[in-house]
Design a protein around this motif. Structure first.
Motif, PDB file in Angstrom:
ATOM      1  N   ASP A 513       0.760  -1.313   0.020  1.00  0.00           N
ATOM      2  CA  ASP A 513      -0.009  -0.265   0.037  1.00  0.00           C
ATOM      3  C   ASP A 513       0.747   1.209   0.179  1.00  0.00           C
ATOM      4  O   ASP A 513       1.862   1.215   0.422  1.00  0.00           O
ATOM      5  N   ILE A 515      -0.036   4.418   1.750  1.00  0.00           N
ATOM      6  CA  ILE A 515      -0.770   5.128   2.547  1.00  0.00           C
ATOM      7  C   ILE A 515       0.093   6.404   3.237  1.00  0.00           C
ATOM      8  O   ILE A 515       0.804   5.977   4.212  1.00  0.00           O
ATOM      9  N   GLU A 548      -2.500  10.432   1.414  1.00  0.00           N
ATOM     10  CA  GLU A 548      -3.890   9.685   1.575  1.00  0.00           C
ATOM     11  C   GLU A 548      -4.548  10.181   2.908  1.00  0.00           C
ATOM     12  O   GLU A 548      -5.776  10.229   2.881  1.00  0.00           O
ATOM     13  N   GLU A 597      -5.866   3.310   0.794  1.00  0.00           N
ATOM     14  CA  GLU A 597      -5.393   4.061  -0.260  1.00  0.00           C
ATOM     15  C   GLU A 597      -6.412   4.362  -1.023  1.00  0.00           C
ATOM     16  O   GLU A 597      -7.137   3.499  -2.017  1.00  0.00           O
TER      17      GLU A 597
END
Length: 716
Positions: A513, A515, A548, A597
């Protein structure tokens, strides 16, 4: 990984009646007891297929093995110590069958009852099928059971069968449960026969041999003489030889057969969905267009051989290869753009998400930028063979630690065709072989870029240095090749990365991810904070280094800055979600998760008490990718930089700087959030390992007698 749908299995959509044969090795565990978990998963699949309207008929082995285990235990507890000292006679197989069949059916009945399914037991012998009336009645009985949604469970009635071992004699009507299932497929006019085994299908050799390959479609003319069978199953009567014999017999009579693993919980359903699982036997297999299958091992071995030839070149020769490729990219920009635009149009028509289409497009100036970055990499210091450390072990005995290519890299990436160029340039500079698998949405772009690149690679290295994998079906095979592929780098969704990590023994480098957080401290220069927050979110929302989550110090609420940045974000079209505090304060929808995300013009906002609360939030909910603090208080900033456990941590800078090209690496193969080997944007150095070079003057160890170790560091 999920297996792709195989076009040669398109007939599966018309299948209605399926016979499933489950072998003893699937029914029982190694010590002979019932494998309740596997049988439960089997019954759940049968329940699902039954509810979908399929006619399911089960042929189950295992009774003799289960009965033997139970009778052996019964005999043991009823024996005296003296009895146990005597030679133990083999248990009567027919008695074992009688006891085991009762236990086996009791379990099937219990499992099916829990699933609200009714089952019926049908025991048959070889001689039964010699009677035409029996065969007619059998068909009528099964027809009635299937009409009532009952699952018929067949087994050979070994308890009363008059046939004797060895059972390999095929002079009878059937000679084991594999051949029984093939016979039933013909008698009951099945559309498909599935033979469940303890391996994934039919291999070219023993499955334990790493050189053996799974055969997806059996062609008798091609494979009959090529296959080497290993030992038969640990239990039961047949093994793979018997399964192949039964499968060939049924297929030649017009019943397609798939041999696949009974250990995977969804395999039967996946087979019926047309996925390329197990080995297919089909009467028309020899007539199908003979498209040469890409041999995963051959592709990887060829890449390794080419990489060794690449490493043997001088630094200047490797540099010239990259410069030649850069020129070729610019010279072929028009055709590259045409192919890319076709991919973009197809993706839009197919309804792909805007974020994916954005990553797919090669925007104006992108080819020139890729070519320029390739020239930067070409002009970097040669990374191969650099002496990293020199040590005098003893007088005249010098040890050098040097940089060395990893070997062969497998890169699986989604959407972005520019990644292909970046990765290829880094692999060539670092002397590595490369296998590339891009997303189907970028198929035309990847194909033309790959063609341009390999045509610029000289013959003394070979175009097979960089292989382009064109089908998802090849990925599972490549992921098994831990002896010839040295590193896998997935670039794409969390799902892609997770699937690859769970499907291979090969080391995996990457992030699941992106993020990324920006924390705005109460000491921040508010105008600077606005610029950083807006850039981090809107410069390229689909990038993995885009913000994010925005964390804001609580004191900025009273100062009015919170309302200002919310207004600015909304003006730019950003959809806002809040944490528990921010959603209530700002009257915005609450985010369903902080670990999310968006990859689009959306982000989460939350209010925190101080830098320590921000750090705790990031370490708990982040993905260890890139996080930034905006603050004028250097003490606060340093606490953030020390304690946020991410691959890249910034002070007063946008998260969008977390990029190989912006870091001066020329390009990147990806951004790693793992803590071993490489972390953050991975450039050339992340594709290198080390090796030791020892130079002496005839020294020997000889028990270390006469050797005086100095272990002195020397200048490089």
């Amino acid at each position: 990984m999920e297996s792709a749908v195989d076009r040669s299995r398109g007939f599966m959509k018309d299948v209605k009646r399926v016979i499933i044969k489950v072998g003893t090795a699937v029914v029982t565990r190694e010590e002979g007891r019932l494998a309740v978990g596997r049988l439960g998963a089997l019954c759940e699949q049968i329940k699902q297929l039954n509810s979908l309207g399929y006619d399911i008929i089960l042929v189950s082995s295992g009774a003799v093995g289960i009965g033997r285990q139970r009778l052996h235990f019964r005999k043991l507890i009823n024996s005296s110590f003296a009895d146990l000292q005597k030679p133990q006679l083999e248990l009567d197989g027919k008695a074992c069958a009688a006891v085991g069949q009762n236990s086996l059916m009791a379990l099937y009945d219990t499992l099916f009852t829990q699933l609200d399914v009714t089952s019926a037991q049908l025991l048959v012998t070889d001689n039964d099928f010699r009677d035409k009336d029996f065969r007619k009645q059998l068909t009528e009985t099964v027809k009635s059971l299937l009409a009532l949604k009952v699952i018929p469970v067949f087994n050979e009635n070994d308890a009363v069968s008059t046939r004797k071992a060895p059972y390999e004699d095929s002079s009878g009507i059937f000679w084991d449960n594999d051949s029984l299932s093939a016979l039933l497929a013909l008698e009951l006019k099945a559309d498909l026969l599935v033979l469940l085994s303890d391996v994934e299908g039919l291999y070219s050799g023993p499955p334990s041999d790493p050189h053996s390959k799974l055969i997806y479609t059996y062609n008798k003319e091609k494979h009959q003489s090529e296959i080497t069978f290993g030992d038969k199953s640990r239990v039961g009567r047949g093994g793979m030889t018997a399964k192949v014999k039964a499968a060939v017999h049924a297929a030649e009579a017009g019943i397609p057969v798939v041999i696949t693993s009974g250990f995977a919980p969804e395999n039967i359903i996946n087979v019926l969905q047309g996925q390329r699982i197990g080995t297919l036997f089909h009467k028309d297999a020899h007539e199908w267009a003979q498209v040469k299958e890409v041999d995963a091992r051959e592709m990887a071995v060829a890449a390794r051989e080419c990489s060794r030839r690449l490493q043997a070149l001088s630094s200047e020769e490797r540099k010239q290869i990259l410069l030649k490729i850069a020129d070729a990219l610019e010279a072929n920009e028009k055709i590259i753009r045409i192919e890319n635009e076709a991919d973009v149009t197809a993706a839009q028509e197919a309804g792909y998400e805007k974020s994916l289409v954005a990553r797919l497009a090669l925007k104006p100036g992108k080819i020139a930028s890729l070519a320029n970055n390739m020239r930067i990499i070409a002009n970097m210091e040669d990374p191969i063979g650099r002496v990293l450390k020199r040590t005098e072990l003893s007088d005249g005995l010098i040890l050098e630690k040097t940089s060395s290519p990893l070997g062969v890299l497998l890169i699986v990436f989604e959407s972005r065709p520019d990644a292909l160029v970046q990765i290829a340039s880094l692999a060539i500079r670092s002397g590595n072989g490369l296998l590339l698998k891009g997303g189907k949405e970028a198929k035309r772009s990847n194909a033309i870029l790959h063609k341009v690149i390999i045509e610029a690679i000289p013959d003394n290295v070979g175009g097979k240095l960089i292989g382009l994998v064109t089908s998802r079906e090849e990925i599972p095979e490549l992921l098994k090749l831990d002896d010839v592929i040295d590193l896998v780098i997935p670039r794409g969704s969390n799902k892609l990365v997770s699937q690859i990590k769970s499907s291979t023994k090969i080391p995996v480098l990457g992030h699941a991810d992106g993020i990324c957080h920006v924390y705005v401290d109460k000491s921040a220069n508010v105008e600077m904070a606005k610029r950083i927050v807006l850039d981090a979110k809107i410069d390229y929302p689909a990038a993995c280094n885009a913000m994010e989550t925005l964390l804001i110090h609580k004191d900025l609420i009273e100062k009015g800055w919170l309302n200002e940045i919310i207004l600015d974000l909304r003006t730019e079209g950003v959809i806002l979600y809040g944490g528990p505090v921010a959603s209530s304060l700002l009257n915005i929808p609450q985010a369903h998760s902080f670990h999310h995300e968006y990859s689009s013009l959306a982000c989460t906002v939350e209010i925190v008490d101080d830098v320590y609360a921000a750090i705790d939030h990031i370490n708990l909910h982040g993905s260890a990718h890139t996080d930034s603090i905006v603050a004028e208080d250097n003490e606060v900033a340093n606490v953030f930089l020390r304690q946020v456990d991410s691959a890249a941590v910034f002070h007063n800078a946008s998260t969008r700087f977390s990029d190989g090209a912006r870091f001066g690496l020329g390009a990147e193969v990806g951004i790693s959030t793992s803590r071993i080997h490489a972390r953050g944007p991975v450039g050339v150095e992340g594709l290198l390992t080390t090796r030791w070079i020892l130079k002496g003057r005839g020294q020997v160890v000889d028990g270390d007698r006469g050797v005086v170790y100095t272990h002195k560091d020397l200048a490089i």
